[in-house]
Design an enzyme around this catalytic site. Structure first.
Site, PDB file in Angstrom:
ATOM      1  N   LYS A 139       0.851  -1.200   0.000  1.00  0.00           N
ATOM      2  CA  LYS A 139       0.000   0.000   0.000  1.00  0.00           C
ATOM      3  C   LYS A 139       0.871   1.228   0.000  1.00  0.00           C
ATOM      4  CE  LYS A 139      -4.549   0.633   0.353  1.00  0.00           C
ATOM      5  NZ  LYS A 139      -5.591  -0.342   0.001  1.00  0.00           N
TER       6      LYS A 139
HETATM    7  N1  GLU Z   1      -7.338  -0.004  -3.206  1.00  0.00           N
HETATM    8  C1  GLU Z   1      -8.079  -1.206  -3.472  1.00  0.00           C
HETATM    9  C2  GLU Z   1      -8.122  -2.079  -2.245  1.00  0.00           C
HETATM   10  O1  GLU Z   1      -7.963  -1.623  -1.148  1.00  0.00           O
HETATM   11  C3  GLU Z   1      -7.588  -1.916  -4.713  1.00  0.00           C
HETATM   12  C4  GLU Z   1      -6.171  -2.346  -4.681  1.00  0.00           C
HETATM   13  C5  GLU Z   1      -5.671  -2.901  -6.007  1.00  0.00           C
HETATM   14  O2  GLU Z   1      -6.438  -2.979  -6.946  1.00  0.00           O
HETATM   15  O3  GLU Z   1      -4.498  -3.223  -6.075  1.00  0.00           O
HETATM   16  O4  GLU Z   1      -8.398  -3.245  -2.335  1.00  0.00           O
END
Ligand code: GLU
Length: 451
Positions: A139
């Site tokens: 993240k």
């Molecule tokens: N931000 C989204 C999540 O928390 C998608 C993450 C992604 O597609 O890599 O799942």
């Protein structure tokens, strides 16, 4: 009357922002319990403890799972349009790349901080593992209020952040995606900056890109579609007719807005929704179609005056009596303090980490079904995975294939989680964690600890 309330709410929203950004004043002495309730990474570690006890995991594995592989903190100096220099702080964290490259979004928010990003990266590991995707958990974030930046400033911020983290992202290393306050345009700038530095187009470095440059159809609505598939399955198990359910949704961005739209079209009454400025409520149901036209033009709910809906705070919204409550905003919303006042049959977690472990316990005892984030909102990363696969193959699927495969993967995970929760008489979160953590543990055992 409406105007008075509006002034108060605006003041309140400002106060709330101040409180959250001061939340982790290091001079303050806080108890471990309070930390778990308020700090997402403490909460993520507590969740590991809970599942480790349930699985009988040894201390070494527990220790291993609770740390992140790497955290990068970067400064992002930006020349603002007025000539001043501003320095922003950015983060990218890999929790685990044991089953494949890191995967997870990037959020832009004024109060994002390292422990929050670590928690979000950890949850991505479990989410990808639960769906059995060959990806790890990562993240990122920038501590910035993007509403205060011009489009040019936002572009410079995104490009400089990408350059700062360039050594730890890439199609085989870690693949970012959109999250809170980021979108396909921002992904396009990341893809371009990365590609320019490498000297060739590399669309596979991010997902959630515009379709014209290697994005996937269905990615924009994927999290909402995944929520819908899981909710339909949950209603079937509980013998509830989805169309006649009353729904309350916290958050009206990509996730909250899409699921509101889908459920409204399904025939559900959406009683209340909210955004960063607060919420609106009508016991007869809101006209989601009209409201979406307003918010998709860049407007906030606080300024929506077409109908005389009652104005409410984000906290009040959570306690409205309804059938399905969908927290689709941020972490730590349903806590020990308000869990007893939650008044619904199902909590469907559109956000990551909206419910604390103490709240989980209370909701379980009260017979409220919590469909956990790592299952409920996994549709987004699932279609991100499809986008990544399409980019690698340079062969693109149509929407019906995307939604068919998304549904298949979501329902398979749902059945596994639901059946395990029934057979062990545990809540859905613990069941989902057992499945997700078991796959990671197996991978650790097979790969061993280097050297
Ligand atoms: N931000 C989204 C999540 O928390 C998608 C993450 C992604 O597609 O890599 O799942």
């Amino acid at each position: 009357m409406l105007d008075n309330k509006k002034v108060d709410r605006k003041k309140l929203a400002q106060q709330e922002v101040q409180v959250t950004s001061n939340q982790f004043n290091i001079s303050e002495i806080v108890t471990k319990e309070r930390l778990i309730e308020e700090n997402p990474f403490e909460m993520a570690k507590k969740q590991i403890d809970i599942v480790a006890d349930e699985m009988g995991l040894d201390e070494n594995l527990k220790k291993f799972l609770k740390r992140v592989e790497r955290s990068l903190i970067v400064s992002i100096p930006i020349k603002m349009d007025d000539g001043k220099l501003e320095i922003f702080e950015g983060y990218r964290v890999h929790h685990s790349t044991i089953r494949g490259p890191g995967k997870g979004g990037i959020r832009f928010a004024s109060n994002v901080y390292l422990d929050e990003v670590k928690a979000l990266a950890t949850w991505m590991t479990w989410k990808c593992s639960l769906l059995n995707l060959p990806l790890g958990g990562a993240k990122g974030g920038i501590r910035v209020d993007p509403r205060k930046l011009s489009k040019n400033e936002l572009e410079r911020l995104t490009r400089r952040y990408t350059s700062e983290i360039i050594n730890i992202i890439g199609p085989n290393i870690d693949i970012p995606a959109p999250d809170v306050n980021t979108n396909s345009q921002i992904m396009a700038w990341i893809m371009d900056t990365y590609s320019m530095n490498k000297g060739r187009a590399i669309p596979g470095v991010v997902t959630g890109k515009p379709i014209e440059i290697g994005g996937s159809v269905g990615r924009e609505t994927a999290t909402g579609m995944g929520l819908l598939y899981v909710l339909e399955a949950m209603c079937e198990k509980l013998d509830l007719d989805l169309k006649s359910q009353r729904v309350v949704i916290q958050g009206f961005g990509n996730v909250g807005g899409t699921i509101a739209d889908l459920l409204y079209k399904e025939g559900c009454k959406v009683l209340a929704i909210s955004d960063i400025t607060g919420g609106i409520f009508d016991s007869e149901g809101l006209n989601i179609g009209k409201i979406l036209k307003w918010t998709r033009n860049g407007n906030y709910l606080i300024d929506y005056e077409e109908e005389r809906y009652e104005l409410i705070t984000n906290d009040d919204l959570l306690e409205i009596e309804c059938d399905i409550l969908i927290p689709a905003a941020l972490e730590n919303q349903i806590t020990e303090a308000n869990a007893k006042k939650i008044n619904c049959k199902i909590v469907l977690e559109g956000a990551n980490g909206p419910t604390t472990p103490n709240a989980d316990k209370i909701l379980f005892e009260r017979g409220i079904h919590v469909v956990p984030d790592i299952l409920a909102n996994a549709g987004g990363v699932c279609v991100s995975y499809f986008e990544y696969v399409q980019d690698i193959h340079a062969y693109f699927w149509d929407l019906s294939r995307i939604n068919k495969e998304l549904k298949m993967i979501m329902l398979k995970a749902f059945e596994e989680v639901y059946n395990l929760s029934k057979s062990k008489n545990i809540n859905l979160r613990t069941a989902a964690y057992i499945i997700a953590v078991s796959r990671i543990v197996k991978a650790i055992e097979l790969r061993g600890i280097f050297p």
